[in-house]
Scaffold this active site. Structure first.
Site: not given
Length: 257
Positions: A146-147
């Site tokens: 994800c981030a």
């Protein structure tokens, strides 16, 4: 044994296999997790390319992917699993930051509630379903990210560990491996500036550390919410994510040594 794979521009890159599981052991060099790859160096790309990845699961929302597009290595041919579901509204994390009082208690309260929702968010259900379907096809190594590689990624890794038969203690241990002091030393100042862009001022060092960290209560909040709604994680995997008996058998054959 370290599971972290040191890269220059990609944080929190590690192998989430090689745990005792179901009377056997998960394979090493098959399942990888990380933060985004927008800042990957050429050397990082070469290292990732050498892993033989055939599937990349990008758990980020569309605006996140647009802000920090993934860099790819030469000859990249992996299947990319992503979606734009729910991308039209405000990011709940950013909405929280705009009203955050910089207290650790406020942050932890938000995180626990967020983790209770994550397993049931339509965009997560879609991504998780397609991830497990890809694992069942047993084509080769997979990268999930994800981030920051800690929350959405942490939940998906935990679900994989549960399915494989990894103990709850080891599942939580892998999740908590995100809490790397060296990582804070590298990016703490930058994250402080990022938080200030939403909160109006730089939080305290303790608050920044809390924002970068994960806590066992977070992942357990997801598991408890799943069990409350479906009776068990196995029932959730089958009825919500489509991991039926055949898919489970195929996944276990793929991920267990």
């Amino acid at each position: 044994m370290t599971r972290h794979i040191p890269l220059q521009g990609v944080e929190n890159f590690r192998d989430y296999g090689d745990y005792a599981a179901g009377g056997g052991r998960m394979k090493r060099g098959l399942l990888f997790r990380a933060a985004h790859q927008a800042d990957a160096t050429d050397a990082d790309l070469e290292a990732m390319g050498a892993l033989g990845l055939v599937t990349v699961v990008d758990l980020r929302r569309a605006p996140e992917r647009q802000r920090e597009p993934s860099r790819r290595w030469t000859g990249f041919r992996a299947q990319v699993i992503d979606n734009d579901l729910g991308g039209e509204g405000d990011d709940p994390w950013l909405a929280f930051l705009r009203g955050w009082d910089h207290s650790e208690a406020d942050l932890r309260g938000y995180m626990v509630e967020s983790y209770r929702r994550k397993p049931f968010t339509p965009r997560h259900v879609d991504l998780f379903t397609r991830y497990f379907a890809a694992l069942a096809q047993a084509k080769g190594p997979v990268l999930i990210h994800c981030a920051a590689g800690k929350d959405r990624t942490g939940l998906l890794a935990a679900l994989t560990h549960h399915l494989a038969g990894v103990s709850r203690d080891d599942l939580v241990e892998d999740y908590l491996a995100t809490n790397d002091p060296e990582r804070y030393a590298r990016i703490g100042e930058r994250i402080g500036r990022y938080l200030a862009s939403y909160t109006g001022s730089v939080p305290s060092e303790a608050a920044i550390r809390a924002a970068l960290a994960v806590e066992a209560e977070y992942i357990l909040a997801s598991i408890e919410a799943i069990e409350a709604a479906h009776g068990s994680v196995d029932a959730y995997l089958e009825t919500v994510l489509g991991v039926d008996a055949a898919a489970r058998k195929a996944i276990l054959a793929h991920v267990l040594a």
